[in-house]
Design a protein around this motif. Structure first.
Motif, PDB file in Angstrom:
ATOM      1  N   TRP A   1      49.017  22.233  45.113  1.00  0.00           N
ATOM      2  CA  TRP A   1      48.550  21.394  46.215  1.00  0.00           C
ATOM      3  C   TRP A   1      49.512  20.238  46.483  1.00  0.00           C
ATOM      4  CZ3 TRP A   1      42.714  20.851  44.501  1.00  0.00           C
ATOM      5  CH2 TRP A   1      42.057  22.069  44.748  1.00  0.00           C
TER       6      TRP A   1
ATOM      7  N   LEU B   1      41.616  22.145  50.740  1.00  0.00           N
ATOM      8  CA  LEU B   1      42.589  22.749  49.835  1.00  0.00           C
ATOM      9  C   LEU B   1      41.914  23.921  49.140  1.00  0.00           C
ATOM     10  CD1 LEU B   1      43.945  19.411  48.378  1.00  0.00           C
ATOM     11  CD2 LEU B   1      45.255  20.999  49.797  1.00  0.00           C
TER      12      LEU B   1
ATOM     13  N   LEU C   1      51.490  19.411  54.648  1.00  0.00           N
ATOM     14  CA  LEU C   1      50.128  18.962  54.936  1.00  0.00           C
ATOM     15  C   LEU C   1      50.141  17.643  55.698  1.00  0.00           C
ATOM     16  CD1 LEU C   1      48.310  19.702  51.544  1.00  0.00           C
ATOM     17  CD2 LEU C   1      48.461  21.163  53.560  1.00  0.00           C
TER      18      LEU C   1
ATOM     19  N   GLY D   1      47.261  25.336  50.467  1.00  0.00           N
ATOM     20  CA  GLY D   1      46.796  24.344  51.420  1.00  0.00           C
ATOM     21  C   GLY D   1      47.466  24.544  52.760  1.00  0.00           C
TER      22      GLY D   1
ATOM     23  N   SER E   1      52.627  21.245  48.291  1.00  0.00           N
ATOM     24  CA  SER E   1      52.454  21.560  49.713  1.00  0.00           C
ATOM     25  C   SER E   1      52.277  20.304  50.563  1.00  0.00           C
ATOM     26  CB  SER E   1      51.238  22.483  49.914  1.00  0.00           C
ATOM     27  OG  SER E   1      50.022  21.813  49.625  1.00  0.00           O
TER      28      SER E   1
ATOM     29  N   THR F   1      50.056  27.805  56.289  1.00  0.00           N
ATOM     30  CA  THR F   1      49.506  27.634  54.952  1.00  0.00           C
ATOM     31  C   THR F   1      50.546  28.004  53.913  1.00  0.00           C
ATOM     32  OG1 THR F   1      48.599  29.891  54.974  1.00  0.00           O
ATOM     33  CG2 THR F   1      47.138  28.113  55.694  1.00  0.00           C
TER      34      THR F   1
END
Length: 222
Positions: free
Chosen positions: A198, A93, A205, A106, A201, A174
Motif C-alpha cells: 500500500w 485499499l 494514489l 490500491g 502505491s 490500480t
C-alpha cells in the motif's frame, strides 16, 4: 477481536476445494476452518492495519450475488476486504486471500464516467500527465504490477497517437502484488507485505486523489 496470527499452509487447499466443489455442502462442512483461518485472520489483519494507518475496515461476504449472473455458483473463490479513509488515501485499499496467495493493492477500480473525464483530462495535460507517468514508473520499480481494464482503442476525443495513449485507455488505475502462501505467511510477514504494498502505491494514489477524486454520480440502480 484477536490479533493477526498469519495464514497457515492449508489456506490454499481450502480454496482449491471450494473451487472444485462450489456448493453449500462443501462450504458448511469446512465453515469452522474458514471462519477461523481464512475470514477470521483476514479480519484481524485489516484490524491491525487500521490501528497502524487509520481508517475503517470492511470484509465482503463470501456469498456471490447470483441474481443477475449466468454463473450460479454460490461462493466467491477469494476472501477480501478494504481499508477506507486511511492516512495513505481516502479511497479503499484492497487485501484478499485465495488459492493464489495474499494479494494487496490500491488505486481507482472501474472509474465512473465523471472520474474518467477528470482522469483523461489530467493525463492529456502535459504537466500532470508526465507527473503520473513518472509516479507510475516509481511504483512499478518498487515491484508492483498495474492491474485493471483498458479500452481497446483511444477514448472518444483523444488521438490514437497520443504520447500517453496507454494511460488514456485505462478504465482502472490500480497497482498491487501477490505473496504466495507457501508453507504459511506469518503475522509480521503478512502485515509488512500488505502495508508495504500500500505504501509503495502511494505516489499514484496521491495523484489520483488530487486530480480525480471520488465520483459525484448517483449510485447505479440495477
Amino acid at each position: 477481536m484477536s490479533r493477526f496470527e498469519g495464514f497457515d499452509a492449508q489456506v490454499p487447499e481450502w480454496f482449491v476445494g471450494l473451487e472444485a466443489d462450489n456448493s453449500k455442502t462443501y462450504f458448511d462442512a469446512h465453515r469452522p476452518y474458514y471462519e477461523r483461518a481464512v475470514r477470521g485472520q483476514l479480519t484481524a489483519l485489516l484490524a491491525d492495519l487500521s490501528e497502524e494507518l487509520g481508517g475503517e475496515t470492511k470484509i465482503f461476504r463470501q456469498n456471490r450475488d447470483v441474481r443477475f449472473s449466468v454463473d450460479k455458483s454460490p461462493y466467491k473463490t477469494q476472501t477480501y476486504g478494504i481499508l477506507s479513509g486511511s492516512t495513505l488515501t481516502p479511497a479503499g485499499l484492497y487485501v484478499g486471500i485465495s488459492a493464489d496467495g495474499l494479494t494487496a493493492g490500491g488505486g481507482y477500480w472501474r472509474m465512473e464516467r465523471d472520474q474518467l473525464e477528470r482522469y483523461r483530462s489530467a493525463v492529456a495535460d502535459d504537466e500532470r500527465g508526465a507527473d503520473l507517468a513518472a509516479r507510475t514508473a516509481e511504483v512499478e520499480a518498487a515491484g508492483l504490477e498495474q492491474w485493471g481494464e483498458s479500452l481497446a482503442t483511444a477514448p472518444r476525443g483523444y488521438p490514437r497517437d497520443h504520447p500517453r495513449i496507454e494511460m488514456l485507455r485505462r478504465k482502472s488505475v490500480t497497482f498491487g502484488r501477490r505473496l504466495p502462501v507457501g508453507d504459511g505467511i506469518g503475522a509480521t510477514e503478512g502485515r509488512t507485505f500488505v502495508a508495504g504494498t500500500w505504501t509503495s502505491s502511494a505516489p499514484v494514489l496521491h495523484w489520483l486523489d488530487t486530480h480525480v477524486g471520488p465520483t459525484t454520480a448517483p449510485p447505479r440502480r440495477r
